[in-house]
Design a protein around this motif. Structure first.
Motif, PDB file in Angstrom:
ATOM      1  N   ALA A   3       0.828  -1.211   0.000  1.00 58.55           N
ATOM      2  CA  ALA A   3       0.000   0.000   0.000  1.00 58.55           C
ATOM      3  C   ALA A   3       0.863   1.262   0.000  1.00 58.55           C
ATOM      4  N   TRP A   4       2.076   1.168   0.549  1.00 59.46           N
ATOM      5  CA  TRP A   4       2.988   2.317   0.613  1.00 59.46           C
ATOM      6  C   TRP A   4       3.659   2.596  -0.730  1.00 59.46           C
ATOM      7  N   ILE A   5       3.925   1.556  -1.510  1.00 66.41           N
ATOM      8  CA  ILE A   5       4.711   1.751  -2.739  1.00 66.41           C
ATOM      9  C   ILE A   5       3.916   1.622  -4.033  1.00 66.41           C
ATOM     10  N   ASP A   6       2.770   0.963  -4.011  1.00 65.65           N
ATOM     11  CA  ASP A   6       1.993   0.695  -5.223  1.00 65.65           C
ATOM     12  C   ASP A   6       1.250   1.957  -5.682  1.00 65.65           C
ATOM     13  N   PRO A   7       1.486   2.429  -6.922  1.00 63.71           N
ATOM     14  CA  PRO A   7       0.837   3.658  -7.386  1.00 63.71           C
ATOM     15  C   PRO A   7      -0.690   3.656  -7.262  1.00 63.71           C
ATOM     16  N   LYS A   8      -1.353   2.551  -7.617  1.00 65.64           N
ATOM     17  CA  LYS A   8      -2.818   2.504  -7.518  1.00 65.64           C
ATOM     18  C   LYS A   8      -3.267   2.648  -6.068  1.00 65.64           C
ATOM     19  N   SER A   9      -2.579   1.974  -5.166  1.00 64.21           N
ATOM     20  CA  SER A   9      -2.928   2.070  -3.745  1.00 64.21           C
ATOM     21  C   SER A   9      -2.678   3.478  -3.216  1.00 64.21           C
ATOM     22  N   LEU A  10      -1.521   4.041  -3.534  1.00 65.74           N
ATOM     23  CA  LEU A  10      -1.181   5.390  -3.070  1.00 65.74           C
ATOM     24  C   LEU A  10      -2.248   6.404  -3.466  1.00 65.74           C
ATOM     25  N   LYS A  11      -2.726   6.297  -4.695  1.00 64.80           N
ATOM     26  CA  LYS A  11      -3.753   7.239  -5.170  1.00 64.80           C
ATOM     27  C   LYS A  11      -5.058   7.095  -4.393  1.00 64.80           C
ATOM     28  N   GLN A  12      -5.272   5.938  -3.780  1.00 65.93           N
ATOM     29  CA  GLN A  12      -6.503   5.716  -3.011  1.00 65.93           C
ATOM     30  C   GLN A  12      -6.450   6.349  -1.621  1.00 65.93           C
ATOM     31  N   TRP A  13      -5.294   6.320  -0.981  1.00 64.84           N
ATOM     32  CA  TRP A  13      -5.265   6.760   0.417  1.00 64.84           C
ATOM     33  C   TRP A  13      -4.483   8.026   0.695  1.00 64.84           C
ATOM     34  N   TRP A  14      -3.478   8.369  -0.101  1.00 70.08           N
ATOM     35  CA  TRP A  14      -2.630   9.497   0.263  1.00 70.08           C
ATOM     36  C   TRP A  14      -3.068  10.761  -0.457  1.00 70.08           C
ATOM     37  N   LYS A  15      -3.359  11.790   0.311  1.00 71.08           N
ATOM     38  CA  LYS A  15      -3.812  13.088  -0.209  1.00 71.08           C
ATOM     39  C   LYS A  15      -2.908  14.183   0.364  1.00 71.08           C
ATOM     40  N   PRO A  16      -1.686  14.344  -0.171  1.00 67.31           N
ATOM     41  CA  PRO A  16      -0.769  15.326   0.406  1.00 67.31           C
ATOM     42  C   PRO A  16      -1.340  16.745   0.353  1.00 67.31           C
ATOM     43  N   MET A  17      -1.336  17.392   1.510  1.00 63.24           N
ATOM     44  CA  MET A  17      -1.879  18.743   1.655  1.00 63.24           C
ATOM     45  C   MET A  17      -3.322  18.809   1.137  1.00 63.24           C
ATOM     46  N   GLY A  18      -4.060  17.700   1.249  1.00 61.44           N
ATOM     47  CA  GLY A  18      -5.461  17.666   0.836  1.00 61.44           C
ATOM     48  C   GLY A  18      -5.679  17.515  -0.658  1.00 61.44           C
ATOM     49  N   ASN A  19      -4.623  17.260  -1.416  1.00 58.30           N
ATOM     50  CA  ASN A  19      -4.715  17.158  -2.872  1.00 58.30           C
ATOM     51  C   ASN A  19      -4.676  15.705  -3.335  1.00 58.30           C
ATOM     52  N   LEU A  20      -5.339  15.442  -4.460  1.00 55.70           N
ATOM     53  CA  LEU A  20      -5.297  14.114  -5.070  1.00 55.70           C
ATOM     54  C   LEU A  20      -3.949  13.891  -5.726  1.00 55.70           C
ATOM     55  N   LEU A  21      -3.462  12.663  -5.664  1.00 54.57           N
ATOM     56  CA  LEU A  21      -2.275  12.302  -6.441  1.00 54.57           C
ATOM     57  C   LEU A  21      -2.719  12.114  -7.883  1.00 54.57           C
ATOM     58  N   THR A  22      -2.142  12.882  -8.774  1.00 54.62           N
ATOM     59  CA  THR A  22      -2.513  12.785 -10.193  1.00 54.62           C
ATOM     60  C   THR A  22      -1.497  11.973 -10.982  1.00 54.62           C
ATOM     61  N   LYS A  23      -0.279  11.846 -10.443  1.00 54.39           N
ATOM     62  CA  LYS A  23       0.757  11.059 -11.108  1.00 54.39           C
ATOM     63  C   LYS A  23       1.652  10.438 -10.043  1.00 54.39           C
ATOM     64  N   VAL A  24       1.944   9.150 -10.221  1.00 47.80           N
ATOM     65  CA  VAL A  24       2.846   8.447  -9.308  1.00 47.80           C
ATOM     66  C   VAL A  24       3.789   7.600 -10.139  1.00 47.80           C
ATOM     67  N   GLU A  25       5.087   7.811  -9.952  1.00 45.43           N
ATOM     68  CA  GLU A  25       6.109   6.948 -10.533  1.00 45.43           C
ATOM     69  C   GLU A  25       6.986   6.509  -9.373  1.00 45.43           C
ATOM     70  N   ASN A  26       7.160   5.216  -9.229  1.00 44.58           N
ATOM     71  CA  ASN A  26       7.843   4.691  -8.062  1.00 44.58           C
ATOM     72  C   ASN A  26       8.702   3.494  -8.466  1.00 44.58           C
TER      73      ASN A  26
END
Length: 152
Positions: free
Chosen positions: A25-48
């Motif tokens: 859940a910490w490293i998977d882009p699909k999972s990250l987009k579900q739970w992490w909202k930095p400064m209240g914002n949606l993650l629009t792009k994740v490369e990991n």
């Protein structure tokens, strides 16, 4: 403030899921987009690229618009399901603030009821940044716990 004094903080939380599930859940882009909202914002792009020397890239804001927040880094140490150490370069492109160059150390461990995550963020500039980031991680870890609870 003594510029030579390194400011850091630590937060941790326990989860009722296996450590492998927490790590994913910490490293998977699909999972990250579900739970992490930095400064209240949606993650629009994740490369990991979770390998030593691999890149981290998170863009947060509104889908289809320039990012409000950009986080880039490089993995220094990776031990699957146990430890991630990486740089955490924080940029707010629309605000005239200095880029921040942090380091994260994230430990994952088993507990009798599931798993635990321990986050240590280093190289904070001042006490105000320390408070803001600690509150952000506490909220993020609570959101991660809610996400993992909803999956089971």
């Amino acid at each position: 403030m003594d510029k030579n004094k390194e400011l850091s903080f630590e937060v941790e939380k326990e989860f009722e899921v296996p450590v492998k599930e927490l790590y994913k859940a910490w490293i998977d882009p699909k999972s990250l987009k579900q739970w992490w909202k930095p400064m209240g914002n949606l993650l629009t792009k994740v490369e990991n690229d979770v390998t030593p020397g691999g890149s981290v890239l998170y863009e947060a804001g509104v889908e289809g618009e320039e990012p409000i927040l950009l986080i880039k880094g490089k993995y220094e140490k990776v031990i699957d399901d146990e430890l991630l150490v990486y740089s955490w370069n924080f940029n707010l492109p629309k605000n005239a603030v200095e880029d921040s160059l942090y380091k994260l150390e994230v430990k994952f461990s088993e507990t009798s009821n599931g798993s635990r995550i321990h986050v240590n963020q280093k190289n904070l500039m001042d006490e105000e940044a320390l408070v803001v980031h600690r509150e952000g991680w506490e909220k993020g870890l609570q959101d991660l716990k809610s996400y993992l609870s909803s999956k089971s």
